[in-house]
Design a protein around this motif. Sequence first.
Motif, short mmCIF file in Angstrom:
data_model
loop_
_atom_site.label_atom_id
_atom_site.label_comp_id
_atom_site.label_asym_id
_atom_site.label_seq_id
_atom_site.Cartn_x
_atom_site.Cartn_y
_atom_site.Cartn_z
N PRO A 1 0.83 -1.21 0.00
CA PRO A 1 0.00 0.00 0.00
C PRO A 1 0.87 1.26 0.00
CG PRO A 1 -0.72 -1.53 1.69
CD PRO A 1 0.57 -2.06 1.16
N ASP A 2 0.36 2.31 -0.61
CA ASP A 2 1.13 3.55 -0.73
C ASP A 2 0.98 4.46 0.48
OD1 ASP A 2 -1.42 4.65 -0.95
OD2 ASP A 2 -1.16 5.27 -3.05
N GLY A 3 0.20 4.05 1.47
CA GLY A 3 0.03 4.85 2.67
C GLY A 3 -1.11 5.84 2.63
N MET B 1 -5.60 2.69 7.40
CA MET B 1 -6.18 1.43 7.90
C MET B 1 -5.86 0.28 6.95
SD MET B 1 -9.65 2.94 9.68
CE MET B 1 -10.55 1.45 9.47
N GLU B 2 -5.91 0.53 5.65
CA GLU B 2 -5.56 -0.49 4.66
C GLU B 2 -4.08 -0.88 4.81
OE1 GLU B 2 -4.72 -0.97 -0.12
OE2 GLU B 2 -5.89 0.75 0.58
N GLN B 3 -3.25 0.11 5.00
CA GLN B 3 -1.82 -0.14 5.16
C GLN B 3 -1.56 -0.98 6.42
OE1 GLN B 3 1.00 3.03 4.32
NE2 GLN B 3 1.91 2.68 6.31
N ALA B 4 -2.21 -0.63 7.52
CA ALA B 4 -2.04 -1.37 8.77
C ALA B 4 -2.50 -2.81 8.61
CB ALA B 4 -2.80 -0.68 9.89
N ALA B 5 -3.64 -3.01 7.97
CA ALA B 5 -4.16 -4.37 7.78
C ALA B 5 -3.22 -5.18 6.88
CB ALA B 5 -5.56 -4.31 7.17
N THR C 1 -0.76 8.38 14.17
CA THR C 1 -1.95 7.61 13.81
C THR C 1 -1.59 6.36 13.01
OG1 THR C 1 -2.29 9.06 11.90
CG2 THR C 1 -3.58 9.54 13.90
N ARG C 2 -0.50 6.39 12.26
CA ARG C 2 -0.08 5.18 11.54
C ARG C 2 0.21 4.08 12.56
NH1 ARG C 2 4.86 4.02 7.24
NH2 ARG C 2 4.81 1.77 7.52
#
Length: 123
Positions: free
Chosen positions: A35-37, A41-45, A92-93
């Motif tokens: 993921p590009d960041g 939430m998508e990046q964390a998952a 938050t990341r």
Amino acid sequence: MIIAVEGPSAAVKTTWCRASRRRFVAEYSPTGQEPDGSDAMEQAAYWARVNAHRWMQALALEDASSDAICDSDPLKLHYSWYLAAVGVEPITRFEHEVAAVRQMFAQRRLGFANWPGHSRFPH
């Protein structure tokens, strides 16, 4: 027992794992599909799934030979913490990654490398 070989980049972790002459869980290799960041939430998952996959590999090795070596810890939560600490990424990341990791812990798809006398999974 699951052993995580950890340290800074170029600290000979992979060299040490290879020198052990045992099968080991390789460090994550970028695929170009990360993921590009733009969606935290998508990046964390995504990273929680990557780390859970490596953890499952470690459990399989442990079952087959009573121990497993991991070239870097499958639990990579410290990375986003460091990025936030030096101001490269927002806190938050890290918070999103904590939530994703907690979910993997709850499902027993991710855990801690062995610490003598401690549980592998948080309660």
